[in-house]
Design a protein around this motif. Sequence first.
Motif, PDB file in Angstrom:
ATOM      1  N   ILE A   1      38.323  38.127  51.309  1.00  0.00           N
ATOM      2  CA  ILE A   1      36.865  38.029  51.262  1.00  0.00           C
ATOM      3  C   ILE A   1      36.404  37.247  50.202  1.00  0.00           C
ATOM      4  N   LEU A   2      36.911  37.349  49.037  1.00  0.00           N
ATOM      5  CA  LEU A   2      36.571  36.404  47.925  1.00  0.00           C
ATOM      6  C   LEU A   2      37.168  34.993  48.403  1.00  0.00           C
ATOM      7  N   PRO A   3      36.290  33.844  48.207  1.00  0.00           N
ATOM      8  CA  PRO A   3      37.003  32.682  48.668  1.00  0.00           C
ATOM      9  C   PRO A   3      37.948  32.285  47.479  1.00  0.00           C
ATOM     10  N   TYR A   4      38.661  31.142  47.784  1.00  0.00           N
ATOM     11  CA  TYR A   4      39.959  30.629  47.253  1.00  0.00           C
ATOM     12  C   TYR A   4      39.358  30.175  45.807  1.00  0.00           C
ATOM     13  N   GLY A   5      38.112  29.486  45.602  1.00  0.00           N
ATOM     14  CA  GLY A   5      37.990  28.737  44.544  1.00  0.00           C
ATOM     15  C   GLY A   5      37.568  29.851  43.537  1.00  0.00           C
ATOM     16  N   PHE A   6      37.173  30.947  43.722  1.00  0.00           N
ATOM     17  CA  PHE A   6      37.017  32.049  42.778  1.00  0.00           C
ATOM     18  C   PHE A   6      38.395  32.335  42.134  1.00  0.00           C
ATOM     19  N   TYR A   7      39.303  32.597  42.963  1.00  0.00           N
ATOM     20  CA  TYR A   7      40.730  32.930  42.408  1.00  0.00           C
ATOM     21  C   TYR A   7      41.425  31.776  41.750  1.00  0.00           C
ATOM     22  N   ARG A   8      40.842  30.533  41.878  1.00  0.00           N
ATOM     23  CA  ARG A   8      41.745  29.315  41.067  1.00  0.00           C
ATOM     24  C   ARG A   8      41.152  29.197  39.836  1.00  0.00           C
ATOM     25  N   SER A   9      40.066  29.714  39.703  1.00  0.00           N
ATOM     26  CA  SER A   9      38.995  29.635  38.428  1.00  0.00           C
ATOM     27  C   SER A   9      39.250  30.733  37.486  1.00  0.00           C
ATOM     28  N   ILE A  10      40.291  31.586  37.629  1.00  0.00           N
ATOM     29  CA  ILE A  10      40.514  32.968  36.692  1.00  0.00           C
ATOM     30  C   ILE A  10      41.867  32.935  36.505  1.00  0.00           C
TER      31      ILE A  10
ATOM     32  N   ALA B   1      43.000  37.879  38.338  1.00  0.00           N
ATOM     33  CA  ALA B   1      42.769  37.378  39.651  1.00  0.00           C
ATOM     34  C   ALA B   1      43.718  38.696  40.390  1.00  0.00           C
ATOM     35  N   ARG B   2      44.613  39.380  40.048  1.00  0.00           N
ATOM     36  CA  ARG B   2      45.489  40.340  40.754  1.00  0.00           C
ATOM     37  C   ARG B   2      44.547  41.686  40.635  1.00  0.00           C
ATOM     38  N   ARG B   3      43.880  41.894  39.844  1.00  0.00           N
ATOM     39  CA  ARG B   3      43.042  42.992  39.798  1.00  0.00           C
ATOM     40  C   ARG B   3      41.865  42.837  40.864  1.00  0.00           C
ATOM     41  N   PHE B   4      41.354  41.486  41.239  1.00  0.00           N
ATOM     42  CA  PHE B   4      40.358  41.074  41.928  1.00  0.00           C
ATOM     43  C   PHE B   4      40.983  41.443  43.323  1.00  0.00           C
ATOM     44  N   ARG B   5      42.160  40.902  43.279  1.00  0.00           N
ATOM     45  CA  ARG B   5      43.013  40.966  44.658  1.00  0.00           C
ATOM     46  C   ARG B   5      43.186  42.269  45.261  1.00  0.00           C
ATOM     47  N   ASP B   6      43.469  43.262  44.539  1.00  0.00           N
ATOM     48  CA  ASP B   6      43.698  44.616  44.974  1.00  0.00           C
ATOM     49  C   ASP B   6      42.377  45.203  45.431  1.00  0.00           C
ATOM     50  N   VAL B   7      41.324  44.836  44.876  1.00  0.00           N
ATOM     51  CA  VAL B   7      40.031  45.262  45.693  1.00  0.00           C
ATOM     52  C   VAL B   7      39.569  44.585  46.636  1.00  0.00           C
ATOM     53  N   ASP B   8      40.057  43.346  46.813  1.00  0.00           N
ATOM     54  CA  ASP B   8      39.639  42.438  47.799  1.00  0.00           C
ATOM     55  C   ASP B   8      40.327  42.996  48.979  1.00  0.00           C
ATOM     56  N   VAL B   9      41.606  43.402  48.799  1.00  0.00           N
ATOM     57  CA  VAL B   9      42.551  43.838  50.065  1.00  0.00           C
ATOM     58  C   VAL B   9      41.910  45.202  50.467  1.00  0.00           C
ATOM     59  N   SER B  10      41.500  46.152  49.490  1.00  0.00           N
ATOM     60  CA  SER B  10      41.107  47.143  49.932  1.00  0.00           C
ATOM     61  C   SER B  10      39.684  47.174  50.661  1.00  0.00           C
TER      62      SER B  10
END
Length: 234
Positions: A191-200, A205-214
């Motif tokens: 849901i969050l675009p790639y550019g967001f993950y690359r910048s942190i 990023a893994r914490r945001f990824r857990d929320v993203d997957v949920s």
Amino acid sequence: MKGQEWYQAADVAEEYDSKRFSQGGRLIDEREKQAVIDAIAPMEGKRVLEIACGTGRFTVMLAERGADIVGLDISAAMVQQGRERARRAGVEDHLQFILGDAARLPFPDDYFDVVFAMRFFHLADTPASFLSEMCRVSRDQVFFDTFNRASLRTVYNWLLPMGSRLYSDSEVLRLLHGAGLRLDEEDHDFILPYGFYRSIPDDIARRFRDVDVSLGDSVAGSLASVSYWDAKVE
């Protein structure tokens, strides 16, 4: 194709992986590699073509797992990076990199078991012709990803110098039908675009990824920025 001159520059090829798959970008790399493995496995002995192979991160990975694979790219600088990666991995004798145009693939009909392309169709100016060529040289399976129109990628796209071609599900289905392909499986993610993950940093990023997957599970992928399409040749 969008950004063709930029993509072929030597300095872009040298920094491509470090800029996209460091920090939180490692999560993207992991997810994309798993998507390819899931789609193609079992791959031992399969004849595979990767379109727009870039620096060879998928090409080398599949060679390590026993695929008989060719990586094709229009950029000599990217292909050189791929060959260096293969040499470091010790699989340079188990794969082939060639320069070529995805619009005119230098192979006969039905030559490969699987043809796939990652990070390609968002740059394609004529996606129907590219997909038809992929179908022509595959006797069984075509796999690729797209960036999606109904997602946060739409907002992120405004910030990019080249932008990206964004697709709706219905457009992809029309492209598949026009190319003589039948959709076998699909998956949607990020849901969050790639550019967001690359910048942190990776740990954040893994914490945001857990929320993203949920969130992705709860909305059934309807807001996903990336889709993976696995199709069969009819």
